[in-house]
Design a protein around this motif. Structure first.
Motif, PDB file in Angstrom:
ATOM      1  N   SER A   1       0.489   4.003   4.916  1.00 16.77           N
ATOM      2  CA  SER A   1      -0.280   3.004   5.670  1.00 16.77           C
ATOM      3  C   SER A   1       0.295   2.893   7.073  1.00 16.77           C
TER       4      SER A   1
ATOM      5  N   LEU B   1       0.824  -1.209   0.000  1.00 11.62           N
ATOM      6  CA  LEU B   1       0.000   0.000   0.000  1.00 11.62           C
ATOM      7  C   LEU B   1       0.856   1.256   0.000  1.00 11.62           C
TER       8      LEU B   1
ATOM      9  N   ALA C   1      -3.467  -5.703  -2.927  1.00  9.71           N
ATOM     10  CA  ALA C   1      -3.326  -4.314  -2.492  1.00  9.71           C
ATOM     11  C   ALA C   1      -3.912  -3.368  -3.533  1.00  9.71           C
TER      12      ALA C   1
END
Length: 278
Positions: free
Chosen positions: A81, A73, A255
């Motif tokens: 993240s 991410l 993701a």
């Protein structure tokens, strides 16, 4: 030096703080701890164009895979993240630490991702809070999930999960091991025949390769979940926000299912021949 400023998403912080202190009287130390947490953790979200809160199991191989997902991410430079279990520890007298973290980070994050592999631990409380407060921006990634109840082979994923169940059958001694290996081969062959009869196209080689890949990256028996977990997963599945996985590579690729900037895909952006001398 400039004075204090109003933080971004001040209304979200106000909602979260109201929930944290709702209905209880707390000592000054608890207030100070909440403020300390806000000052330490929330600026990371403020500085990003897209922010993610990542939930799940934080220890051992579970934690390793969770952080692999969080790193994916983070690949776009304008995203951030935060794994809830990696944030600042708090010393409060009355307010539970989890209550502070999930309310502030969940409210402030643009999206929430939950990576789940088992039914034990703190996953159920996390799912309950997200279902109650943050359902629309929460996406769940349960390992080996195939639905609430599935008594027959309906999808390719059903076949894979059935094959993993056969593969991870226990045996106690060498003689039994040899017999069980032959039995497993027969059961897998029977499984492939049954799948093909249902119109599910998967070969013995494909199934063998999937099991090998699974044991190389996630050497775990098929995940088992309580009916509470399954009910939550089913809810997000109906919303198009539930994405099952089997191997670590699949989890990494998923993701891309999260809202936000697209991760760089250099192999599709450049023609390698353009960099080679003719």
């Amino acid at each position: 030096m400039s004075g204090p400023r109003v933080p971004q998403n001040a209304n979200a912080i106000y909602r979260a703080v109201n929930r944290i202190f709702e209905g209880i009287e707390v000592p000054q130390r608890d207030w100070q701890e909440v403020i300390r947490y806000m000052n330490e953790e929330l600026p990371r979200f403020e500085q990003a164009d897209t922010s993610y809160l990542v939930l799940g199991s934080y220890r051992g191989q579970y934690g390793h895979r969770l952080r692999e997902f969080a790193n994916c991410l983070n690949m776009p430079t304008n995203s951030e993240s935060i794994v809830l279990g990696d944030t600042l520890d708090l010393d409060t007298a009355v307010i539970p630490e989890f209550d502070i973290k999930i309310n502030l980070l969940g409210e402030f994050a643009d999206s929430i991702a939950g990576v789940y592999e088992k039914e034990g631990g703190g996953e159920s409380p996390e799912l309950g809070v997200c279902r109650s407060l943050f359902a629309r921006k929460t996406f769940v990634f349960p390992r080996d999930y195939t639905g609430l109840t599935r008594d027959s082979l309906e999808t390719r994923e059903d076949v894979i999960q059935a094959a993993l169940s056969v593969y991870y059958t226990d045996f106690d001694n060498i003689d039994e091991k040899n017999r069980e290996q032959e039995k497993k081969k027969r059961e897998l062959a029977s499984l492939i025949t049954a799948a093909q009869r249902e119109g599910i196209h998967i070969t013995e080689r494909e199934l063998t390769d999937i099991i090998k890949e699974r044991t190389a990256s996630v050497d775990e028996e098929p995940a088992v979940y309580s009916w509470v977990h399954l009910s939550f997963f089913k809810r997000w599945e109906a919303m198009g926000q539930c994405h099952p996985w089997t191997t670590l590579d699949e989890l990494r690729d998923l993701a891309d299912e999260m809202p936000g900037p697209v991760r760089p895909r250099w192999e599709t952006e450049f023609d390698i021949d353009a960099f080679l001398d003719e």
